[in-house]
Design a protein around this motif. Structure first.
Motif, PDB file in Angstrom:
ATOM      1  N   ARG A  31      -5.329   6.701 -12.494  1.00  0.00           N
ATOM      2  CA  ARG A  31      -5.243   7.957 -11.735  1.00  0.00           C
ATOM      3  C   ARG A  31      -5.766   7.768 -10.312  1.00  0.00           C
ATOM      4  O   ARG A  31      -5.165   8.243  -9.352  1.00  0.00           O
ATOM      5  N   ARG A  32      -6.892   7.059 -10.193  1.00  0.00           N
ATOM      6  CA  ARG A  32      -7.435   6.793  -8.854  1.00  0.00           C
ATOM      7  C   ARG A  32      -6.480   5.944  -8.038  1.00  0.00           C
ATOM      8  O   ARG A  32      -6.308   6.149  -6.828  1.00  0.00           O
ATOM      9  N   CYS A  33      -5.854   4.980  -8.698  1.00  0.00           N
ATOM     10  CA  CYS A  33      -4.908   4.093  -8.022  1.00  0.00           C
ATOM     11  C   CYS A  33      -3.727   4.877  -7.470  1.00  0.00           C
ATOM     12  O   CYS A  33      -3.315   4.678  -6.325  1.00  0.00           O
ATOM     13  N   ARG A  34      -3.180   5.764  -8.270  1.00  0.00           N
ATOM     14  CA  ARG A  34      -2.037   6.566  -7.821  1.00  0.00           C
ATOM     15  C   ARG A  34      -2.393   7.397  -6.594  1.00  0.00           C
ATOM     16  O   ARG A  34      -1.614   7.479  -5.644  1.00  0.00           O
ATOM     17  N   ALA A  35      -3.581   7.986  -6.604  1.00  0.00           N
ATOM     18  CA  ALA A  35      -4.023   8.786  -5.459  1.00  0.00           C
ATOM     19  C   ALA A  35      -4.209   7.908  -4.225  1.00  0.00           C
ATOM     20  O   ALA A  35      -3.826   8.291  -3.113  1.00  0.00           O
ATOM     21  N   LEU A  36      -4.775   6.737  -4.422  1.00  0.00           N
ATOM     22  CA  LEU A  36      -5.021   5.833  -3.306  1.00  0.00           C
ATOM     23  C   LEU A  36      -3.717   5.309  -2.710  1.00  0.00           C
ATOM     24  O   LEU A  36      -3.573   5.236  -1.489  1.00  0.00           O
ATOM     25  N   VAL A  37      -2.754   4.975  -3.552  1.00  0.00           N
ATOM     26  CA  VAL A  37      -1.465   4.495  -3.058  1.00  0.00           C
ATOM     27  C   VAL A  37      -0.757   5.611  -2.289  1.00  0.00           C
ATOM     28  O   VAL A  37      -0.174   5.369  -1.232  1.00  0.00           O
ATOM     29  N   ALA A  38      -0.842   6.826  -2.790  1.00  0.00           N
ATOM     30  CA  ALA A  38      -0.243   7.958  -2.078  1.00  0.00           C
ATOM     31  C   ALA A  38      -0.908   8.145  -0.714  1.00  0.00           C
ATOM     32  O   ALA A  38      -0.234   8.375   0.293  1.00  0.00           O
ATOM     33  N   GLU A  39      -2.219   7.998  -0.676  1.00  0.00           N
ATOM     34  CA  GLU A  39      -2.956   8.102   0.588  1.00  0.00           C
ATOM     35  C   GLU A  39      -2.534   7.001   1.547  1.00  0.00           C
ATOM     36  O   GLU A  39      -2.328   7.235   2.741  1.00  0.00           O
ATOM     37  N   ALA A  40      -2.391   5.792   1.042  1.00  0.00           N
ATOM     38  CA  ALA A  40      -1.999   4.656   1.881  1.00  0.00           C
ATOM     39  C   ALA A  40      -0.594   4.847   2.437  1.00  0.00           C
ATOM     40  O   ALA A  40      -0.310   4.447   3.575  1.00  0.00           O
ATOM     41  N   ALA A  41       0.282   5.459   1.658  1.00  0.00           N
ATOM     42  CA  ALA A  41       1.673   5.636   2.081  1.00  0.00           C
ATOM     43  C   ALA A  41       1.800   6.583   3.267  1.00  0.00           C
ATOM     44  O   ALA A  41       2.719   6.436   4.073  1.00  0.00           O
ATOM     45  N   VAL A  42       0.903   7.529   3.378  1.00  0.00           N
ATOM     46  CA  VAL A  42       1.001   8.510   4.465  1.00  0.00           C
ATOM     47  C   VAL A  42      -0.026   8.254   5.570  1.00  0.00           C
ATOM     48  O   VAL A  42       0.002   8.920   6.594  1.00  0.00           O
ATOM     49  N   GLY A  43      -0.914   7.285   5.383  1.00  0.00           N
ATOM     50  CA  GLY A  43      -1.966   7.024   6.356  1.00  0.00           C
ATOM     51  C   GLY A  43      -1.477   6.267   7.574  1.00  0.00           C
ATOM     52  O   GLY A  43      -0.346   5.789   7.641  1.00  0.00           O
ATOM     53  N   ASP A  44      -2.367   6.161   8.538  1.00  0.00           N
ATOM     54  CA  ASP A  44      -2.068   5.461   9.786  1.00  0.00           C
ATOM     55  C   ASP A  44      -1.804   3.977   9.575  1.00  0.00           C
ATOM     56  O   ASP A  44      -1.113   3.347  10.363  1.00  0.00           O
ATOM     57  N   ALA A  45      -2.346   3.405   8.504  1.00  0.00           N
ATOM     58  CA  ALA A  45      -2.230   1.968   8.269  1.00  0.00           C
ATOM     59  C   ALA A  45      -1.013   1.615   7.415  1.00  0.00           C
ATOM     60  O   ALA A  45      -0.873   0.477   6.984  1.00  0.00           O
ATOM     61  N   SER A  46      -0.119   2.562   7.173  1.00  0.00           N
ATOM     62  CA  SER A  46       0.984   2.332   6.238  1.00  0.00           C
ATOM     63  C   SER A  46       1.867   1.143   6.621  1.00  0.00           C
ATOM     64  O   SER A  46       2.488   0.544   5.765  1.00  0.00           O
ATOM     65  N   GLY A  47       1.930   0.775   7.898  1.00  0.00           N
ATOM     66  CA  GLY A  47       2.732  -0.365   8.318  1.00  0.00           C
ATOM     67  C   GLY A  47       1.937  -1.646   8.463  1.00  0.00           C
ATOM     68  O   GLY A  47       2.478  -2.680   8.860  1.00  0.00           O
ATOM     69  N   ASP A  48       0.663  -1.614   8.131  1.00  0.00           N
ATOM     70  CA  ASP A  48      -0.243  -2.753   8.287  1.00  0.00           C
ATOM     71  C   ASP A  48       0.108  -3.861   7.289  1.00  0.00           C
ATOM     72  O   ASP A  48       0.153  -3.623   6.082  1.00  0.00           O
ATOM     73  N   PRO A  49       0.365  -5.088   7.782  1.00  0.00           N
ATOM     74  CA  PRO A  49       0.687  -6.194   6.867  1.00  0.00           C
ATOM     75  C   PRO A  49      -0.435  -6.478   5.855  1.00  0.00           C
ATOM     76  O   PRO A  49      -0.156  -6.849   4.716  1.00  0.00           O
ATOM     77  N   ALA A  50      -1.693  -6.305   6.248  1.00  0.00           N
ATOM     78  CA  ALA A  50      -2.808  -6.534   5.321  1.00  0.00           C
ATOM     79  C   ALA A  50      -2.774  -5.507   4.189  1.00  0.00           C
ATOM     80  O   ALA A  50      -3.025  -5.841   3.029  1.00  0.00           O
ATOM     81  N   LEU A  51      -2.434  -4.275   4.519  1.00  0.00           N
ATOM     82  CA  LEU A  51      -2.320  -3.234   3.501  1.00  0.00           C
ATOM     83  C   LEU A  51      -1.160  -3.552   2.565  1.00  0.00           C
ATOM     84  O   LEU A  51      -1.290  -3.455   1.347  1.00  0.00           O
ATOM     85  N   ARG A  52      -0.065  -3.964   3.138  1.00  0.00           N
ATOM     86  CA  ARG A  52       1.100  -4.325   2.326  1.00  0.00           C
ATOM     87  C   ARG A  52       0.750  -5.447   1.351  1.00  0.00           C
ATOM     88  O   ARG A  52       1.124  -5.403   0.182  1.00  0.00           O
ATOM     89  N   GLU A  53       0.011  -6.443   1.816  1.00  0.00           N
ATOM     90  CA  GLU A  53      -0.396  -7.558   0.953  1.00  0.00           C
ATOM     91  C   GLU A  53      -1.274  -7.063  -0.197  1.00  0.00           C
ATOM     92  O   GLU A  53      -1.093  -7.465  -1.351  1.00  0.00           O
ATOM     93  N   GLN A  54      -2.215  -6.177   0.107  1.00  0.00           N
ATOM     94  CA  GLN A  54      -3.094  -5.643  -0.930  1.00  0.00           C
ATOM     95  C   GLN A  54      -2.304  -4.825  -1.957  1.00  0.00           C
ATOM     96  O   GLN A  54      -2.565  -4.902  -3.160  1.00  0.00           O
TER      97      GLN A  54
END
Length: 72
Positions: A31-54
């Motif tokens: 459940r925490r993971c789903r919320a975090l992925v949703a947050e990452a998808a709309v956040g400022d870092a969504s295009g960050d290659p490091a985020l994509r790798e994680q």
């Protein structure tokens, strides 16, 4: 804690829960993971290659978790 750090912490928690076969903890972490992925998808870092790798590493971990759940 930024999104990448949160993903790293979540991955470590998921790996620990998997090692202990703590399915209840994995449910909560999922459940925490789903919320975090949703947050990452709309956040400022969504295009960050490091985020994509994680996120890719998290996805690979989910494959392992699913395989473990099927054998359980």
């Amino acid at each position: 804690m930024n999104v990448i750090q949160s993903i790293n912490a979540l991955k470590a928690s998921l790996q620990e829960a998997l090692a202990q076969q703590d399915w209840e903890a994995m449910g909560e972490l999922d459940r925490r993971c789903r919320a975090l992925v949703a947050e990452a998808a709309v956040g400022d870092a969504s295009g960050d290659p490091a985020l994509r790798e994680q996120l890719e590493e998290l996805s690979r971990l989910y494959v392992v978790l699913q395989q473990a759940a099927r054998t359980e």
